[in-house]
Design a protein around this motif. Structure first.
Motif, mmCIF file in Angstrom:
data_model
loop_
_atom_site.group_PDB
_atom_site.id
_atom_site.type_symbol
_atom_site.label_atom_id
_atom_site.label_comp_id
_atom_site.label_asym_id
_atom_site.label_seq_id
_atom_site.Cartn_x
_atom_site.Cartn_y
_atom_site.Cartn_z
ATOM 1 N N ALA A 113 -0.177 6.536 8.154
ATOM 2 C CA ALA A 113 1.144 5.899 8.229
ATOM 3 C C ALA A 113 1.020 4.402 8.462
ATOM 4 C CB ALA A 113 1.967 6.528 9.352
ATOM 5 N N CYS A 114 2.045 3.708 8.006
ATOM 6 C CA CYS A 114 2.152 2.274 8.262
ATOM 7 C C CYS A 114 3.631 1.927 8.363
ATOM 8 C CB CYS A 114 1.505 1.459 7.145
ATOM 9 S SG CYS A 114 2.370 1.559 5.564
ATOM 10 N N MET A 149 -2.591 2.463 8.367
ATOM 11 C CA MET A 149 -2.790 1.342 7.462
ATOM 12 C C MET A 149 -1.840 0.255 7.964
ATOM 13 S SD MET A 149 -2.918 3.207 3.747
ATOM 14 C CE MET A 149 -3.857 1.974 2.869
ATOM 15 N N VAL A 150 -1.935 -0.919 7.392
ATOM 16 C CA VAL A 150 -0.971 -1.978 7.679
ATOM 17 C C VAL A 150 -0.023 -2.019 6.495
ATOM 18 C CG1 VAL A 150 -0.664 -4.464 7.978
ATOM 19 C CG2 VAL A 150 -2.536 -3.283 9.149
ATOM 20 N N ALA A 170 -4.896 -6.275 8.656
ATOM 21 C CA ALA A 170 -5.582 -5.159 7.990
ATOM 22 C C ALA A 170 -7.090 -5.400 7.971
ATOM 23 C CB ALA A 170 -5.040 -4.971 6.576
ATOM 24 N N ARG A 171 -7.480 -6.619 7.648
ATOM 25 C CA ARG A 171 -8.910 -6.966 7.618
ATOM 26 C C ARG A 171 -9.517 -6.824 9.011
ATOM 27 N NH1 ARG A 171 -8.501 -11.937 5.949
ATOM 28 N NH2 ARG A 171 -8.090 -11.297 3.829
ATOM 29 N N LEU A 177 -4.217 -2.069 3.290
ATOM 30 C CA LEU A 177 -2.904 -2.699 3.251
ATOM 31 C C LEU A 177 -2.072 -1.912 2.247
ATOM 32 C CD1 LEU A 177 -1.190 -5.144 4.219
ATOM 33 C CD2 LEU A 177 -2.056 -6.379 2.222
ATOM 34 N N HIS A 178 -0.966 -1.340 2.701
ATOM 35 C CA HIS A 178 -0.131 -0.474 1.861
ATOM 36 C C HIS A 178 1.188 -1.191 1.573
ATOM 37 C CE1 HIS A 178 1.581 3.892 1.394
ATOM 38 N NE2 HIS A 178 1.821 3.148 0.335
ATOM 39 N N LEU A 179 1.455 -1.449 0.298
ATOM 40 C CA LEU A 179 2.703 -2.122 -0.081
ATOM 41 C C LEU A 179 3.152 -1.655 -1.444
ATOM 42 C CD1 LEU A 179 2.187 -5.611 -1.520
ATOM 43 C CD2 LEU A 179 0.223 -4.403 -0.563
#
Length: 181
Positions: A113-114, A149-150, A170-171, A177-179
């Motif tokens: 989840a993010c 995740m971010v 995220a790094r 990174l979820h977008l």
């Protein structure tokens, strides 16, 4: 010589691993089948404004829990045992990912989840999303079922500062990174 099965574990049946749902919005679990008179939206943004952005701002702890449970049950019925969720609830950011995690754990579903941060509700709200992503990632770092995740909503709803801050987080956390693209 080895074989996957010496004999079928369930005679006459095929047993598969659980499926993965690679992008969903558990917060929408209560609106399946909803009908709205939206006319003919002229763009994707119009659909967001007329439907999805009304739903995400409406949630509180109780409705989010019910939506997540309904969506996770639907997923399980379809053979999905791992869900990757992109969550947004701009009126209730802090701790919102915990509700999703609790629902997933209670059903034995793996969850990634993010929080999908956005500048559409102002810079303070975007920073709250960044903090929620970080808090949650640290909280579930050793959880066997729940991972983080971010998240960012989409590039057209975030400015450069928000994008860079989330990418850096995220790094630093070593997560994806979820977008929406």
């Amino acid at each position: 010589m080895s074989s996957l099965w010496l004999e079928p574990p369930v005679p006459g049946r095929v047993v598969l691993r659980g499926l993965t749902l690679s992008h969903t919005h558990l917060y929408a679990g209560l609106v399946r089948g909803i009908t709205l008179d939206m006319g003919c939206p002229e763009s994707f943004r119009a659909i967001l404004e007329r439907l999805w952005w009304r739903i995400d701002v409406a949630h509180d702890e109780h409705t989010l829990r019910a939506a997540a449970e309904a969506a996770l049950l639907d997923a399980l019925e379809c053979g999905v045992t791992t869900v990757i969720d992109h969550h947004e609830s701009p009126r209730w950011v802090d701790g919102s990912l915990d509700i999703l995690a609790e629902a997933a754990r209670s059903m034995g579903v793996r969850l990634v989840a993010c929080y999908g941060s956005s500048d559409r509700h102002g810079a303070d709200n975007a920073r709250a999303g960044l903090r929620e992503n970080e808090r949650f990632a640290r909280a579930v770092a050793r959880d066997p079922l729940v991972h983080a995740m971010v998240g960012l909503h989409a590039l057209f709803t975030v400015g450069e500062d928000t994008l860079l801050a989330h990418a850096e987080l995220a790094r630093a956390l070593g997560v994806g990174l979820h977008l929406h693209v």
